[in-house]
Every structure is written in C-alpha cells, then in structure tokens.
Motif scaffolding. Structure first.
Motif, PDB file in Angstrom:
ATOM      1  N   TYR A   1       0.816  -1.220   0.000  1.00 19.23           N
ATOM      2  CA  TYR A   1       0.000   0.000   0.000  1.00 19.23           C
ATOM      3  C   TYR A   1       0.850   1.270   0.000  1.00 19.23           C
ATOM      4  CZ  TYR A   1      -3.744  -3.256   0.989  1.00 19.23           C
ATOM      5  OH  TYR A   1      -4.642  -4.292   0.912  1.00 19.23           O
ATOM      6  N   LYS A   2       2.151   1.116  -0.242  1.00 17.82           N
ATOM      7  CA  LYS A   2       3.055   2.274  -0.254  1.00 17.82           C
ATOM      8  C   LYS A   2       2.551   3.312  -1.251  1.00 17.82           C
ATOM      9  CE  LYS A   2       7.794   2.396   0.869  1.00 17.82           C
ATOM     10  NZ  LYS A   2       9.027   1.662   0.928  1.00 17.82           N
ATOM     11  N   GLY A   3       2.584   4.567  -0.843  1.00 21.48           N
ATOM     12  CA  GLY A   3       2.139   5.649  -1.712  1.00 21.48           C
ATOM     13  C   GLY A   3       0.643   5.914  -1.651  1.00 21.48           C
ATOM     14  N   LYS A   4      -0.065   5.151  -0.815  1.00 20.81           N
ATOM     15  CA  LYS A   4      -1.515   5.339  -0.650  1.00 20.81           C
ATOM     16  C   LYS A   4      -1.788   5.959   0.721  1.00 20.81           C
ATOM     17  CE  LYS A   4      -2.885   2.478  -4.131  1.00 20.81           C
ATOM     18  NZ  LYS A   4      -4.020   2.458  -4.973  1.00 20.81           N
TER      19      LYS A   4
ATOM     20  N   ASP B   1      -0.499   8.545   6.312  1.00 22.58           N
ATOM     21  CA  ASP B   1      -0.167   9.277   5.082  1.00 22.58           C
ATOM     22  C   ASP B   1       0.542   8.372   4.061  1.00 22.58           C
ATOM     23  OD1 ASP B   1       2.546   9.127   5.785  1.00 22.58           O
ATOM     24  OD2 ASP B   1       2.732  11.273   6.245  1.00 22.58           O
ATOM     25  N   LYS B   2       0.879   8.946   2.905  1.00 20.00           N
ATOM     26  CA  LYS B   2       1.464   8.168   1.799  1.00 20.00           C
ATOM     27  C   LYS B   2       2.861   7.629   2.114  1.00 20.00           C
ATOM     28  CE  LYS B   2      -1.070  10.569  -1.823  1.00 20.00           C
ATOM     29  NZ  LYS B   2      -0.974  11.397  -3.021  1.00 20.00           N
ATOM     30  N   GLU B   3       3.481   8.157   3.179  1.00 24.47           N
ATOM     31  CA  GLU B   3       4.802   7.674   3.587  1.00 24.47           C
ATOM     32  C   GLU B   3       4.698   6.624   4.688  1.00 24.47           C
ATOM     33  OE1 GLU B   3       4.466  11.277   3.083  1.00 24.47           O
ATOM     34  OE2 GLU B   3       5.075  10.629   1.082  1.00 24.47           O
ATOM     35  N   GLY B   4       3.461   6.264   5.061  1.00 27.08           N
ATOM     36  CA  GLY B   4       3.276   5.237   6.085  1.00 27.08           C
ATOM     37  C   GLY B   4       3.308   5.753   7.512  1.00 27.08           C
ATOM     38  N   ARG B   5       3.219   7.071   7.692  1.00 32.34           N
ATOM     39  CA  ARG B   5       3.227   7.667   9.036  1.00 32.34           C
ATOM     40  C   ARG B   5       1.804   7.806   9.570  1.00 32.34           C
ATOM     41  NH1 ARG B   5       7.175  11.830   6.562  1.00 32.34           N
ATOM     42  NH2 ARG B   5       5.197  12.546   5.795  1.00 32.34           N
TER      43      ARG B   5
END
Length: 159
Positions: free
Chosen positions: A22-25, A133-137
């Motif tokens: 799901y990276k970038g989502k 967020d899109k960075e996984g934070r």
C-alpha cells in the motif's frame, strides 16, 4: 519500525500481505465488528472507499472480538456479513487483538504513534480509526464514534 509498511498481516482468507503493497496510498485502518452498535459505520467506510479509492485511499478493516464479543464469527462469516449487509469491497483482514498481551504488532505500532484521549494507548472500542499518510506515518487517531464522513476532509488533505 519506521512506518506501517514494515508490517505483515493476514487477509480475511489467511494469505499473508505486506502492508508495503500500500506504499504511496493514504490508509484508513479500522478495527471492526459485525455485532456492534457502530457496525453501520461499514456503510460510511465503504462510501469513503468508493469515492476516494481512485485518488489513492485504501480502507483496511481488521475484525476484533475484544469488545463485548461483538465479532464472534469465523473469517468466512465476517466476510459474507460485510459483503451482504454493507457491500464492503475494501480489503478486510483476519481477526486480531488490538489490546492486551496478544496485540497484533501493527496495532502496537499504531497505538504508540498516536495515543488516545488523555494519552492512553489502549483502543477503547471497535471502529477506532487511524489515518496514515502516503509515507506510512500515523497522522491521526479518530474515536470509535467519529463517523467516517467526518474524516473525509482530513483524508483529502493527504491525497
């Protein structure tokens, strides 16, 4: 662990899935239940998913039976219930614990990144929502009673 992408989970059929897929989502991670007063939120979650999935939103549902035994069924029963009653098309995963000694590592991470009311780590009830967020934070934690539609603006800012 630097992000949610470092975790692996099992989907509702038991297949291991790396959250790196799901990276970038933008992710909305929710612990769910089929026999809860808040179960109708499945409808709102599905509406958000249908409306914003094409722009990069993924809703990830994690059934949990830790609150009043409100998710007693098997994964197959849970999947059928969600599809038949709410038309759920977003990814659903295997049942997990979100509190206690058997807490899934993903939820240990989520809770440590965004604490609840008064700084508590514990998940209070089903349908607690974490916005990623899109960075996984982990950006925000929403209470079980926060309706999915009220989160839409926060999601759109991250898309």
């Amino acid at each position: 662990m630097a992000s949610v992408y470092d975790f692996k989970v099992k989907d509702i059929r038991g297949k291991e899935v790396s959250l790196e897929e799901y990276k970038g989502k933008v992710l909305l991670i929710v612990n769910t239940a089929s026999k809860c007063g808040l179960t109708p939120q499945y409808k709102g979650l599905e509406e958000l998913y249908k409306e914003l999935n094409g722009q990069g939103l993924e809703v990830l549902g994690f059934p949990c039976n830790q609150f009043g035994g409100q998710e007693p069924g098997s994964e197959e029963e849970i999947g059928q219930f969600c599809e038949l009653n709410y038309g759920v098309s977003f990814p659903m995963f295997s049942k997990i614990d979100v509190n206690g000694s058997e807490t899934h590592p993903l939820y240990e991470y989520l809770k440590s990144e965004k604490k609840g009311v008064l700084g508590t780590k514990a998940i209070k009830w089903n349908f607690t929502k974490f916005l990623i967020d899109k960075e996984g934070r982990v950006i925000e934690r929403f209470s079980p009673t926060t309706e999915p539609a009220k989160i839409k603006g926060a999601i759109e800012k991250l898309l």
